[in-house]
Design a protein around this motif. Sequence first.
Motif, PDB file in Angstrom:
ATOM      1  N   MET A 191       0.869  -1.096   0.017  1.00 41.76           N
ATOM      2  CA  MET A 191       0.054  -0.042  -0.227  1.00 41.76           C
ATOM      3  C   MET A 191       0.794   1.204  -0.019  1.00 41.76           C
ATOM      4  SD  MET A 191      -3.152   1.413   2.442  1.00 41.76           S
ATOM      5  CE  MET A 191      -3.739  -0.320   2.592  1.00 41.76           C
ATOM      6  N   ASN A 192       2.087   1.183   0.381  1.00 42.44           N
ATOM      7  CA  ASN A 192       2.882   2.403   0.590  1.00 42.44           C
ATOM      8  C   ASN A 192       3.083   2.889  -0.798  1.00 42.44           C
ATOM      9  OD1 ASN A 192       2.790   2.584   3.416  1.00 42.44           O
ATOM     10  ND2 ASN A 192       4.757   1.319   3.668  1.00 42.44           N
ATOM     11  N   ARG A 193       3.361   1.941  -1.749  1.00 40.62           N
ATOM     12  CA  ARG A 193       3.787   2.423  -3.089  1.00 40.62           C
ATOM     13  C   ARG A 193       2.639   3.084  -3.597  1.00 40.62           C
ATOM     14  NH1 ARG A 193       6.322  -2.238  -6.716  1.00 40.62           N
ATOM     15  NH2 ARG A 193       7.644  -0.607  -7.373  1.00 40.62           N
ATOM     16  N   GLN A 194       1.534   2.640  -3.257  1.00 45.08           N
ATOM     17  CA  GLN A 194       0.109   3.545  -3.941  1.00 45.08           C
ATOM     18  C   GLN A 194       0.273   5.017  -3.375  1.00 45.08           C
ATOM     19  OE1 GLN A 194      -2.961   0.755  -2.781  1.00 45.08           O
ATOM     20  NE2 GLN A 194      -3.980   1.125  -4.967  1.00 45.08           N
ATOM     21  N   LEU A 195       0.415   4.986  -2.017  1.00 42.92           N
ATOM     22  CA  LEU A 195       0.332   6.269  -1.359  1.00 42.92           C
ATOM     23  C   LEU A 195       1.478   7.114  -1.838  1.00 42.92           C
ATOM     24  CD1 LEU A 195      -0.053   5.333   2.437  1.00 42.92           C
ATOM     25  CD2 LEU A 195      -1.658   6.096   0.886  1.00 42.92           C
ATOM     26  N   GLU A 196       2.560   6.859  -2.268  1.00 45.09           N
ATOM     27  CA  GLU A 196       3.833   7.453  -2.727  1.00 45.09           C
ATOM     28  C   GLU A 196       3.625   7.962  -4.198  1.00 45.09           C
ATOM     29  OE1 GLU A 196       7.244   4.984  -2.453  1.00 45.09           O
ATOM     30  OE2 GLU A 196       7.043   5.001  -0.198  1.00 45.09           O
ATOM     31  N   LYS A 197       2.916   6.940  -4.900  1.00 44.36           N
ATOM     32  CA  LYS A 197       2.446   7.405  -6.090  1.00 44.36           C
ATOM     33  C   LYS A 197       1.322   8.504  -6.391  1.00 44.36           C
ATOM     34  CE  LYS A 197       0.783   5.737 -10.669  1.00 44.36           C
ATOM     35  NZ  LYS A 197       0.455   4.323 -11.696  1.00 44.36           N
ATOM     36  N   ALA A 198       0.385   8.179  -5.602  1.00 40.18           N
ATOM     37  CA  ALA A 198      -0.578   9.403  -5.399  1.00 40.18           C
ATOM     38  C   ALA A 198      -0.093  10.671  -4.978  1.00 40.18           C
ATOM     39  CB  ALA A 198      -1.575   8.925  -4.147  1.00 40.18           C
ATOM     40  N   LEU A 199       1.014  10.721  -4.276  1.00 44.37           N
ATOM     41  CA  LEU A 199       1.750  12.055  -3.776  1.00 44.37           C
ATOM     42  C   LEU A 199       2.366  12.571  -4.915  1.00 44.37           C
ATOM     43  CD1 LEU A 199       2.586  14.074  -1.610  1.00 44.37           C
ATOM     44  CD2 LEU A 199       4.310  12.671  -1.079  1.00 44.37           C
ATOM     45  N   LEU A 200       3.362  11.742  -5.689  1.00 44.16           N
ATOM     46  CA  LEU A 200       4.137  12.164  -6.529  1.00 44.16           C
ATOM     47  C   LEU A 200       3.493  12.595  -7.775  1.00 44.16           C
ATOM     48  CD1 LEU A 200       7.003   9.712  -6.384  1.00 44.16           C
ATOM     49  CD2 LEU A 200       6.898  11.989  -5.605  1.00 44.16           C
ATOM     50  N   GLU A 201       2.547  11.865  -8.204  1.00 46.52           N
ATOM     51  CA  GLU A 201       1.551  12.273  -9.314  1.00 46.52           C
ATOM     52  C   GLU A 201       0.270  12.965  -9.089  1.00 46.52           C
ATOM     53  OE1 GLU A 201       1.074   8.901 -11.859  1.00 46.52           O
ATOM     54  OE2 GLU A 201       3.093   8.100 -11.121  1.00 46.52           O
ATOM     55  N   ASN A 202       0.144  13.447  -8.036  1.00 45.54           N
ATOM     56  CA  ASN A 202      -1.141  14.283  -7.637  1.00 45.54           C
ATOM     57  C   ASN A 202      -2.366  13.625  -7.776  1.00 45.54           C
ATOM     58  OD1 ASN A 202      -2.168  16.303  -6.345  1.00 45.54           O
ATOM     59  ND2 ASN A 202      -2.484  17.581  -8.196  1.00 45.54           N
ATOM     60  N   LEU A 203      -2.781  12.181  -7.514  1.00 41.36           N
ATOM     61  CA  LEU A 203      -3.542  11.595  -7.867  1.00 41.36           C
ATOM     62  C   LEU A 203      -4.727  11.343  -6.379  1.00 41.36           C
ATOM     63  CD1 LEU A 203      -2.014   8.491  -9.793  1.00 41.36           C
ATOM     64  CD2 LEU A 203      -3.272  10.567 -10.617  1.00 41.36           C
ATOM     65  N   ALA A 204      -6.049  11.416  -6.848  1.00 42.88           N
ATOM     66  CA  ALA A 204      -6.791  11.289  -5.951  1.00 42.88           C
ATOM     67  C   ALA A 204      -6.790   9.771  -5.338  1.00 42.88           C
ATOM     68  CB  ALA A 204      -8.191  11.779  -6.013  1.00 42.88           C
ATOM     69  N   LEU A 205      -7.112   9.421  -4.251  1.00 47.20           N
ATOM     70  CA  LEU A 205      -7.192   7.928  -3.639  1.00 47.20           C
ATOM     71  C   LEU A 205      -8.758   7.857  -2.981  1.00 47.20           C
ATOM     72  CD1 LEU A 205      -3.993   7.014  -2.002  1.00 47.20           C
ATOM     73  CD2 LEU A 205      -4.990   5.956  -3.933  1.00 47.20           C
ATOM     74  N   GLU A 206      -9.189   6.799  -3.307  1.00 46.58           N
ATOM     75  CA  GLU A 206     -10.430   6.254  -2.483  1.00 46.58           C
ATOM     76  C   GLU A 206      -9.744   5.304  -1.291  1.00 46.58           C
ATOM     77  OE1 GLU A 206     -14.586   6.085  -3.594  1.00 46.58           O
ATOM     78  OE2 GLU A 206     -14.056   4.091  -3.734  1.00 46.58           O
ATOM     79  N   ILE A 207     -10.030   5.625  -0.033  1.00 51.00           N
ATOM     80  CA  ILE A 207      -9.845   4.931   1.088  1.00 51.00           C
ATOM     81  C   ILE A 207     -10.611   4.146   1.972  1.00 51.00           C
ATOM     82  CG2 ILE A 207      -7.384   5.872   1.093  1.00 51.00           C
ATOM     83  CD1 ILE A 207      -8.360   7.468   3.864  1.00 51.00           C
ATOM     84  N   ILE A 208     -10.690   3.038   2.454  1.00 48.67           N
ATOM     85  CA  ILE A 208     -11.446   2.543   3.577  1.00 48.67           C
ATOM     86  C   ILE A 208     -10.600   2.802   4.782  1.00 48.67           C
ATOM     87  CG2 ILE A 208     -12.686   0.824   4.553  1.00 48.67           C
ATOM     88  CD1 ILE A 208     -13.912   1.360   1.972  1.00 48.67           C
ATOM     89  N   TYR A 209     -11.230   3.529   5.750  1.00 47.75           N
ATOM     90  CA  TYR A 209     -10.313   4.212   6.993  1.00 47.75           C
ATOM     91  C   TYR A 209     -11.034   3.370   8.288  1.00 47.75           C
ATOM     92  CZ  TYR A 209      -7.587   7.103   9.754  1.00 47.75           C
ATOM     93  OH  TYR A 209      -6.797   7.639  11.007  1.00 47.75           O
ATOM     94  N   GLU A 210     -10.172   2.898   9.143  1.00 48.32           N
ATOM     95  CA  GLU A 210     -11.092   2.694  10.480  1.00 48.32           C
ATOM     96  C   GLU A 210     -10.727   3.618  11.415  1.00 48.32           C
ATOM     97  OE1 GLU A 210     -10.849  -1.080  13.884  1.00 48.32           O
ATOM     98  OE2 GLU A 210      -9.320  -1.091  12.215  1.00 48.32           O
TER      99      GLU A 210
END
Length: 73
Positions: free
Chosen positions: A1-20
């Motif tokens: 998941m960390n790779r997804q977070l880093e890619k979202a930050l670097l490429e300014n992409l929106a993420l949909e998350i499920i959060y507890e």
Amino acid sequence: MNRQLEKALLENLALEIIYEKNDKTFSKRTILINDIQANYIKAYCLTKRQPRIFKIESILAASFVTKNYKMYA
């Protein structure tokens, strides 16, 4: 998941998350990541329309959003 977070930050992409949340309930959010730290991320929550901090360990799932969002200053 960390790779997804880093890619979202670097490429300014929106993420949909499920959060507890702290009260053990679940929340679905659409976010734009501003910063990633060791244990948490700082993000603009498009759902709540506010800056938020999310614990990385509490993010249960994340996927990229197909709709284009612009980063708010």
